[in-house]
Design an enzyme around this catalytic site. Sequence first.
Site, PDB file in Angstrom:
ATOM      1  N   LYS A  72       0.823  -1.230   0.000  1.00  0.00           N
ATOM      2  CA  LYS A  72       0.000   0.000   0.000  1.00  0.00           C
ATOM      3  C   LYS A  72       0.855   1.278   0.000  1.00  0.00           C
ATOM      4  O   LYS A  72       0.463   2.291  -0.571  1.00  0.00           O
ATOM      5  CB  LYS A  72      -0.958   0.013   1.189  1.00  0.00           C
ATOM      6  CG  LYS A  72      -2.070  -1.023   1.076  1.00  0.00           C
ATOM      7  CD  LYS A  72      -3.052  -0.897   2.224  1.00  0.00           C
ATOM      8  CE  LYS A  72      -4.052  -2.037   2.197  1.00  0.00           C
ATOM      9  NZ  LYS A  72      -5.081  -1.920   3.232  1.00  0.00           N
ATOM     10  N   ASP A 113     -10.343   2.207   2.451  1.00  0.00           N
ATOM     11  CA  ASP A 113     -10.485   1.468   3.718  1.00  0.00           C
ATOM     12  C   ASP A 113     -11.336   2.248   4.729  1.00  0.00           C
ATOM     13  O   ASP A 113     -12.255   1.700   5.334  1.00  0.00           O
ATOM     14  CB  ASP A 113      -9.099   1.187   4.325  1.00  0.00           C
ATOM     15  CG  ASP A 113      -8.369   0.069   3.584  1.00  0.00           C
ATOM     16  OD1 ASP A 113      -9.036  -0.816   3.028  1.00  0.00           O
ATOM     17  OD2 ASP A 113      -7.125   0.090   3.568  1.00  0.00           O
ATOM     18  N   GLY A 141      -5.164   2.110  18.693  1.00  0.00           N
ATOM     19  CA  GLY A 141      -4.112   1.884  17.704  1.00  0.00           C
ATOM     20  C   GLY A 141      -3.822   3.146  16.918  1.00  0.00           C
ATOM     21  O   GLY A 141      -4.708   3.997  16.734  1.00  0.00           O
ATOM     22  N   ALA A 142      -2.575   3.270  16.482  1.00  0.00           N
ATOM     23  CA  ALA A 142      -2.161   4.473  15.741  1.00  0.00           C
ATOM     24  C   ALA A 142      -1.207   4.109  14.611  1.00  0.00           C
ATOM     25  O   ALA A 142      -0.383   4.915  14.206  1.00  0.00           O
ATOM     26  CB  ALA A 142      -1.506   5.466  16.701  1.00  0.00           C
ATOM     27  N   ASN A 165      -3.169   4.539  22.227  1.00  0.00           N
ATOM     28  CA  ASN A 165      -2.195   3.597  21.659  1.00  0.00           C
ATOM     29  C   ASN A 165      -1.166   3.191  22.708  1.00  0.00           C
ATOM     30  O   ASN A 165      -0.905   3.931  23.662  1.00  0.00           O
ATOM     31  CB  ASN A 165      -1.484   4.251  20.460  1.00  0.00           C
ATOM     32  CG  ASN A 165      -0.723   3.240  19.616  1.00  0.00           C
ATOM     33  OD1 ASN A 165      -1.234   2.160  19.335  1.00  0.00           O
ATOM     34  ND2 ASN A 165       0.495   3.576  19.230  1.00  0.00           N
ATOM     35  N   THR A 167       2.052   2.924  22.246  1.00  0.00           N
ATOM     36  CA  THR A 167       3.082   3.967  22.164  1.00  0.00           C
ATOM     37  C   THR A 167       2.349   5.311  22.106  1.00  0.00           C
ATOM     38  O   THR A 167       1.782   5.690  21.074  1.00  0.00           O
ATOM     39  CB  THR A 167       3.948   3.771  20.897  1.00  0.00           C
ATOM     40  OG1 THR A 167       4.403   2.413  20.872  1.00  0.00           O
ATOM     41  CG2 THR A 167       5.138   4.716  20.875  1.00  0.00           C
ATOM     42  N   SER A 169       3.156   8.449  22.123  1.00  0.00           N
ATOM     43  CA  SER A 169       3.575   9.536  21.217  1.00  0.00           C
ATOM     44  C   SER A 169       2.918   9.377  19.841  1.00  0.00           C
ATOM     45  O   SER A 169       2.543  10.372  19.204  1.00  0.00           O
ATOM     46  CB  SER A 169       5.100   9.559  21.083  1.00  0.00           C
ATOM     47  OG  SER A 169       5.544   8.308  20.589  1.00  0.00           O
ATOM     48  N   MET A 235     -11.537  -4.111  13.538  1.00  0.00           N
ATOM     49  CA  MET A 235     -11.221  -4.148  12.099  1.00  0.00           C
ATOM     50  C   MET A 235     -10.816  -5.536  11.637  1.00  0.00           C
ATOM     51  O   MET A 235     -10.839  -5.833  10.456  1.00  0.00           O
ATOM     52  CB  MET A 235     -10.096  -3.168  11.780  1.00  0.00           C
ATOM     53  CG  MET A 235     -10.545  -1.740  11.761  1.00  0.00           C
ATOM     54  SD  MET A 235      -9.277  -0.781  10.936  1.00  0.00           S
ATOM     55  CE  MET A 235      -9.746   0.846  11.453  1.00  0.00           C
TER      56      MET A 235
END
Length: 298
Positions: A72, A113, A141-142, A165, A167, A169, A235
């Site tokens: 992608k 998507d 999620g990121a 998320n 993480t 940041s 998802m």
Amino acid sequence: MNALIRQADRYVVIGNPIAHSMSPFIHADFAAQLDLPLQYERVLAPLNGFVQTVAALKAAGVKGANVTVPFKLEAFALASARPHTLTSAAEFAQAVNTLKFNADGTMLGDNTDGGGLCRDLNRQLRVLGMHLEQCQILMIGAGGAASGCVAAFQQAGVQHLTVLNRTVSKARELAQRAEAIDLPAAGGGFDTPPSHFDIPGAPVVIVNASSSSLNGEVPALHPDWFQRAVLAYDMMYAAEPTPFMRSLSNRDLPCSDGLGMLVFQAQQAFEVWTGQAPNALETLTKVRQALLAKAKQQ
Ligand code: ATR
């Protein structure tokens, strides 16, 4: 020769691996519904040969391609170069899942998507008498899957986006990028309660865009999020409920996997290519049956 025989337009899905892809089943059903002579095939591209594969397909007269893992980002790079064009959704995501090859040699790179996700969310919210425009999203999620949906949330009129998320940041960074396209947003860690952010009181739709389910893991959200939640969406999809869905089974909360997103993103791609809209719900029922039948055989 019979002048009524129509030449089938060719479309493909490119990935590596690709044997598992349900896209040929989905697009064949769309084409049958609309009585369109359309041929749709799987193409296994070498890991270092995506660009060459696209060039060969274009030269062979293929009209468009879906692009899946791991290409992608390469598809985005390809469609970013002039004289090709990108949609705003692809630009935000920095990823392309749909290529349309125009007759003049140019191509359009799109990302359907997020649009597919929003169509499925609105379908399920409609049953509850709601619409995304009234709602806020809590997205877990990121990574790539998450950023692929943000522009569509903005276009769907979502009130507010919270990104949580592992993480932190990365959650904050994605929220900042959302704000830059006028979607009010905030980011934090999984244990952040809603009260930490100054967010509107709209109903919450929880979307799991993390790949934690792949390890059978489920991020532990602050329990206050569930007080205003009206729908939870993973998802990921499988014949069985996903680990994320199972973790919510003791709550009085409608839960869905992402099979509808798969079918609705295909519907949007089909519209980009043909200008015609098949009935995705009809196809979704068949895809669900096929998934269950496949699981029974294994
Ligand atoms: P994808 O394209 O599927 O989104 P990705 O870009 O690698 O893949 O992103 C994966 C996402 O799932 C990230 O948000 C990741 O969190 P980190 O940014 O902290 O890496 C998240 N993720 C993966 N495994 C996880 C786990 N076990 N628990 C929580 N989050 C997880």
